[in-house]
Design a protein around this motif. Structure first.
Motif, PDB file in Angstrom:
ATOM      1  N   THR A 123       3.312  -4.401   3.036  1.00 49.14           N
ATOM      2  CA  THR A 123       4.446  -3.503   2.859  1.00 49.14           C
ATOM      3  C   THR A 123       3.877  -2.103   2.690  1.00 49.14           C
ATOM      4  OG1 THR A 123       5.795  -5.192   1.778  1.00 49.14           O
ATOM      5  CG2 THR A 123       6.414  -2.889   1.399  1.00 49.14           C
ATOM      6  N   VAL A 124       4.403  -1.168   3.471  1.00 54.02           N
ATOM      7  CA  VAL A 124       3.854   0.190   3.472  1.00 54.02           C
ATOM      8  C   VAL A 124       4.869   1.171   2.903  1.00 54.02           C
ATOM      9  CG1 VAL A 124       2.874   2.037   4.865  1.00 54.02           C
ATOM     10  CG2 VAL A 124       2.453  -0.345   5.499  1.00 54.02           C
ATOM     11  N   LEU A 125       4.481   1.840   1.835  1.00 53.83           N
ATOM     12  CA  LEU A 125       5.270   2.921   1.252  1.00 53.83           C
ATOM     13  C   LEU A 125       4.549   4.226   1.566  1.00 53.83           C
ATOM     14  CD1 LEU A 125       5.943   1.367  -2.286  1.00 53.83           C
ATOM     15  CD2 LEU A 125       7.126   0.915  -0.124  1.00 53.83           C
ATOM     16  N   GLY A 126       5.309   5.264   1.858  1.00 53.19           N
ATOM     17  CA  GLY A 126       4.683   6.519   2.241  1.00 53.19           C
ATOM     18  C   GLY A 126       5.263   7.713   1.514  1.00 53.19           C
ATOM     19  N   VAL A 127       4.481   8.784   1.479  1.00 51.76           N
ATOM     20  CA  VAL A 127       4.927  10.057   0.912  1.00 51.76           C
ATOM     21  C   VAL A 127       4.669  11.146   1.937  1.00 51.76           C
ATOM     22  CG1 VAL A 127       4.495  11.835  -0.825  1.00 51.76           C
ATOM     23  CG2 VAL A 127       4.553   9.438  -1.501  1.00 51.76           C
ATOM     24  N   ARG A 128       5.709  11.918   2.246  1.00 48.06           N
ATOM     25  CA  ARG A 128       5.550  13.112   3.074  1.00 48.06           C
ATOM     26  C   ARG A 128       6.565  14.135   2.620  1.00 48.06           C
ATOM     27  NH1 ARG A 128       7.899  11.628   9.053  1.00 48.06           N
ATOM     28  NH2 ARG A 128       6.412  13.271   9.570  1.00 48.06           N
ATOM     29  N   ASN A 129       6.276  15.405   2.846  1.00 47.16           N
ATOM     30  CA  ASN A 129       7.145  16.473   2.340  1.00 47.16           C
ATOM     31  C   ASN A 129       8.585  16.351   2.806  1.00 47.16           C
ATOM     32  OD1 ASN A 129       5.450  17.926   0.671  1.00 47.16           O
ATOM     33  ND2 ASN A 129       4.610  19.168   2.321  1.00 47.16           N
ATOM     34  N   SER A 130       8.768  16.008   4.075  1.00 45.34           N
ATOM     35  CA  SER A 130      10.117  15.942   4.622  1.00 45.34           C
ATOM     36  C   SER A 130      10.878  14.711   4.159  1.00 45.34           C
ATOM     37  CB  SER A 130      10.050  15.939   6.157  1.00 45.34           C
ATOM     38  OG  SER A 130       9.476  14.721   6.619  1.00 45.34           O
ATOM     39  N   GLY A 131      10.146  13.667   3.796  1.00 45.14           N
ATOM     40  CA  GLY A 131      10.792  12.410   3.430  1.00 45.14           C
ATOM     41  C   GLY A 131      11.373  11.647   4.607  1.00 45.14           C
ATOM     42  N   LYS A 132      11.154  12.167   5.825  1.00 48.30           N
ATOM     43  CA  LYS A 132      11.720  11.524   7.007  1.00 48.30           C
ATOM     44  C   LYS A 132      10.982  10.227   7.326  1.00 48.30           C
ATOM     45  CE  LYS A 132      13.279  15.807   9.238  1.00 48.30           C
ATOM     46  NZ  LYS A 132      13.121  16.708  10.414  1.00 48.30           N
ATOM     47  N   PRO A 133      11.706   9.215   7.788  1.00 45.84           N
ATOM     48  CA  PRO A 133      11.064   7.943   8.141  1.00 45.84           C
ATOM     49  C   PRO A 133      10.107   8.108   9.307  1.00 45.84           C
ATOM     50  CG  PRO A 133      13.361   7.973   8.877  1.00 45.84           C
ATOM     51  CD  PRO A 133      13.165   9.186   8.027  1.00 45.84           C
ATOM     52  N   LYS A 180       4.773   0.382  -7.719  1.00 41.86           N
ATOM     53  CA  LYS A 180       5.013  -0.684  -6.744  1.00 41.86           C
ATOM     54  C   LYS A 180       3.760  -1.037  -5.942  1.00 41.86           C
ATOM     55  CE  LYS A 180       9.780   0.919  -5.945  1.00 41.86           C
ATOM     56  NZ  LYS A 180      10.758   1.360  -4.917  1.00 41.86           N
ATOM     57  N   CYS A 181       2.706  -0.241  -6.062  1.00 40.49           N
ATOM     58  CA  CYS A 181       1.583  -0.331  -5.124  1.00 40.49           C
ATOM     59  C   CYS A 181       0.404  -1.139  -5.650  1.00 40.49           C
ATOM     60  CB  CYS A 181       1.092   1.069  -4.775  1.00 40.49           C
ATOM     61  SG  CYS A 181       2.331   2.093  -3.959  1.00 40.49           S
ATOM     62  N   ASP A 182      -0.175  -1.926  -4.753  1.00 40.45           N
ATOM     63  CA  ASP A 182      -1.433  -2.615  -5.040  1.00 40.45           C
ATOM     64  C   ASP A 182      -2.616  -1.745  -4.612  1.00 40.45           C
ATOM     65  OD1 ASP A 182      -0.308  -5.261  -5.893  1.00 40.45           O
ATOM     66  OD2 ASP A 182       0.541  -5.150  -3.862  1.00 40.45           O
ATOM     67  N   TYR A 183      -2.349  -0.834  -3.696  1.00 37.17           N
ATOM     68  CA  TYR A 183      -3.343   0.131  -3.233  1.00 37.17           C
ATOM     69  C   TYR A 183      -2.651   1.487  -3.127  1.00 37.17           C
ATOM     70  CZ  TYR A 183      -5.652  -4.172  -1.746  1.00 37.17           C
ATOM     71  OH  TYR A 183      -6.195  -5.430  -1.718  1.00 37.17           O
ATOM     72  N   VAL A 184      -3.310   2.524  -3.622  1.00 40.86           N
ATOM     73  CA  VAL A 184      -2.800   3.890  -3.488  1.00 40.86           C
ATOM     74  C   VAL A 184      -3.837   4.678  -2.705  1.00 40.86           C
ATOM     75  CG1 VAL A 184      -2.179   6.009  -4.699  1.00 40.86           C
ATOM     76  CG2 VAL A 184      -1.474   3.789  -5.636  1.00 40.86           C
ATOM     77  N   VAL A 185      -3.432   5.176  -1.539  1.00 37.25           N
ATOM     78  CA  VAL A 185      -4.346   5.860  -0.633  1.00 37.25           C
ATOM     79  C   VAL A 185      -3.938   7.326  -0.517  1.00 37.25           C
ATOM     80  CG1 VAL A 185      -5.247   5.962   1.717  1.00 37.25           C
ATOM     81  CG2 VAL A 185      -4.729   3.732   0.677  1.00 37.25           C
ATOM     82  N   VAL A 186      -4.826   8.232  -0.897  1.00 34.76           N
ATOM     83  CA  VAL A 186      -4.540   9.664  -0.864  1.00 34.76           C
ATOM     84  C   VAL A 186      -5.158  10.281   0.390  1.00 34.76           C
ATOM     85  CG1 VAL A 186      -4.820  11.880  -2.025  1.00 34.76           C
ATOM     86  CG2 VAL A 186      -4.441   9.800  -3.372  1.00 34.76           C
ATOM     87  N   THR A 187      -4.306  10.823   1.246  1.00 36.80           N
ATOM     88  CA  THR A 187      -4.777  11.496   2.472  1.00 36.80           C
ATOM     89  C   THR A 187      -4.273  12.939   2.529  1.00 36.80           C
ATOM     90  OG1 THR A 187      -2.876  10.873   3.837  1.00 36.80           O
ATOM     91  CG2 THR A 187      -4.653   9.260   3.652  1.00 36.80           C
ATOM     92  N   LEU A 188      -3.843  13.474   1.407  1.00 41.70           N
ATOM     93  CA  LEU A 188      -3.251  14.809   1.359  1.00 41.70           C
ATOM     94  C   LEU A 188      -4.276  15.921   1.539  1.00 41.70           C
ATOM     95  CD1 LEU A 188      -1.028  14.271  -1.807  1.00 41.70           C
ATOM     96  CD2 LEU A 188      -0.150  14.649   0.504  1.00 41.70           C
ATOM     97  N   PRO A 189      -3.829  17.073   2.058  1.00 40.58           N
ATOM     98  CA  PRO A 189      -4.687  18.268   2.033  1.00 40.58           C
ATOM     99  C   PRO A 189      -4.662  18.876   0.639  1.00 40.58           C
ATOM    100  CG  PRO A 189      -2.554  18.829   2.961  1.00 40.58           C
ATOM    101  CD  PRO A 189      -2.539  17.333   2.722  1.00 40.58           C
ATOM    102  N   VAL A 249       0.842  -1.187   0.000  1.00 36.92           N
ATOM    103  CA  VAL A 249       0.000   0.000   0.000  1.00 36.92           C
ATOM    104  C   VAL A 249       0.880   1.241   0.000  1.00 36.92           C
ATOM    105  CG1 VAL A 249      -0.215  -0.048   2.536  1.00 36.92           C
ATOM    106  CG2 VAL A 249      -1.873   1.245   1.183  1.00 36.92           C
ATOM    107  N   GLY A 250       0.533   2.196  -0.844  1.00 34.26           N
ATOM    108  CA  GLY A 250       1.213   3.487  -0.862  1.00 34.26           C
ATOM    109  C   GLY A 250       0.311   4.530  -0.235  1.00 34.26           C
ATOM    110  N   ILE A 251       0.788   5.158   0.824  1.00 32.00           N
ATOM    111  CA  ILE A 251      -0.004   6.172   1.524  1.00 32.00           C
ATOM    112  C   ILE A 251       0.537   7.541   1.161  1.00 32.00           C
ATOM    113  CG2 ILE A 251      -0.771   7.018   3.767  1.00 32.00           C
ATOM    114  CD1 ILE A 251      -0.328   4.150   4.827  1.00 32.00           C
ATOM    115  N   ILE A 252      -0.227   8.283   0.396  1.00 27.63           N
ATOM    116  CA  ILE A 252       0.225   9.571  -0.123  1.00 27.63           C
ATOM    117  C   ILE A 252      -0.214  10.660   0.849  1.00 27.63           C
ATOM    118  CG2 ILE A 252       0.421  10.996  -2.191  1.00 27.63           C
ATOM    119  CD1 ILE A 252       1.083   7.957  -2.548  1.00 27.63           C
ATOM    120  N   GLY A 253       0.682  10.967   1.793  1.00 26.15           N
ATOM    121  CA  GLY A 253       0.387  11.917   2.847  1.00 26.15           C
ATOM    122  C   GLY A 253       0.375  11.224   4.196  1.00 26.15           C
ATOM    123  N   VAL A 254       1.552  11.084   4.791  1.00 28.80           N
ATOM    124  CA  VAL A 254       1.639  10.356   6.061  1.00 28.80           C
ATOM    125  C   VAL A 254       1.615  11.341   7.229  1.00 28.80           C
ATOM    126  CG1 VAL A 254       2.857   8.580   7.381  1.00 28.80           C
ATOM    127  CG2 VAL A 254       2.972   8.562   4.892  1.00 28.80           C
ATOM    128  N   GLY A 255       0.402  11.836   7.508  1.00 31.59           N
ATOM    129  CA  GLY A 255       0.177  12.611   8.720  1.00 31.59           C
ATOM    130  C   GLY A 255      -0.451  11.692   9.750  1.00 31.59           C
TER     131      GLY A 255
END
Length: 320
Positions: free
Chosen positions: A165-175, A194-203, A143-149
């Protein structure tokens, strides 16, 4: 001497009112969703909690005493941010209140699409006994989580219970905990295939406006599911419809749309590989309790002690 004043544009339970009064016993507290009640106090309010249509005129008024605005929503893109910033008004959001209910909705959509629950509901209504080509599992997928808040992190935590397996996107790129690999927004093209699921949680911001279009859907697996609980304006809706109709992606779970309510003419209503919810993913019985106890009251304590409220302080330059 006139009392300092806080206006809350919501109906609150008496217990919550008493909790707030304990922090500011000498203040005047007005709590009502009725415009006829709160509007006569808006100009004198030093603090307003809960943005409502019609408040903007009071923010612009030179006589306004407003110093801090606490929203009742996580998103702030509908507010007059430039005006608030020009008047040095502190702005805090309700970010984090939704982590439990929205992560539950995300998984309901993911599981529903994977295990064809939406298809079986239609079959039940038609009294049709049909396998519907069931076969997919969610366990051990990516799963790719676009916006890891706050929401993204809770979603990642739940994903680990499924061995994903969790892939994430955040501005800082910090783990961050529960995320196996972190990317920045400009690396989105590396994550999507790489993702089977793409989840958008962005503002919704200038940077995320129409972020997902034909190019991004083409980068996704044809077997992937797209989940959007962020904001509808992040997606080029016509491109999403086309991707779903043509099989570019396998399906979508959508809680937000470019224009709401979603038009009855939208093709999304008729697509069998789509689950639609009416922007309710954040709805919860505990909304006011979490906002008041976890955000408003701690921020209020900081404010009356002379400090700037720090929980969910909005950065005007970022728009969230």
């Amino acid at each position: 001497m006139q009392k300092r004043k806080i206006v809350i544009t919501r109906e609150l339970e008496q217990d919550h009112i008493e909790q707030i009064k304990k922090v500011i016993p000498d203040w005047e507290l007005i709590a009502s969703k009725d415009k006829d009640v709160w509007q006569e106090h808006a100009l004198d309010a030093e603090i307003i909690a809960g943005w409502k249509k019609g408040l903007e005129e009071y923010c612009h008024d030179p006589q306004a005493k407003l110093k801090w605005l606490q929203t009742w929503s996580a998103g702030v893109d509908s507010l007059p941010l430039e005006s608030l910033q020009s008047k040095n008004i502190t702005l805090t959001s309700a970010n984090g209140v939704h982590a439990y209910p929205i992560s539950e909705t995300i998984f309901a959509l993911m599981l529903g699409l994977t295990r064809k629950i939406h298809t079986y509901v239609r079959n039940q209504q038609a009294k049709t006994w049909h396998h519907a080509h069931m076969g997919l599992e969610m366990h051990e997928k990516t799963v790719g989580i676009i916006g890891v808040g706050a929401i993204g992190k809770e979603t990642a935590k739940l994903a680990k219970a499924f061995g994903m397996t969790v892939l994430g996107v955040r501005n800082s790129g910090k783990p961050i905990e529960y995320v196996d690999e972190m990317y920045t927004l400009d690396q989105l093209g590396l994550l999507l295939p790489k993702c089977d699921y793409v989840v958008v949680t962005l503002p919704h911001t200038k940077e995320t406006h129409r972020l997902f279009g034909a190019e991004q859907f083409m980068q996704m697996k044809s077997t992937a599911f797209f989940i959007n609980i962020g904001r509808g304006e992040i997606v080029v809706e016509d491109d999403l419809v086309r991707a779903l109709q043509e099989g570019t992606i396998a399906g979508a779970g959508l809680d937000v749309f470019e224009k709401e309510p979603l038009s009855a003419e939208s093709p999304l209503w008729e697509l069998e590989n789509v689950i639609i919810t009416p922007h309710t993913s954040g709805s919860t019985e505990n909304y006011n309790k979490r906002l008041i106890e976890n955000i408003l009251i701690p921020n209020l304590r900081e404010y009356i002690s002379g400090r700037n409220p720090s929980i969910n302080l909005v950065d005007f330059s970022k728009g969230y």
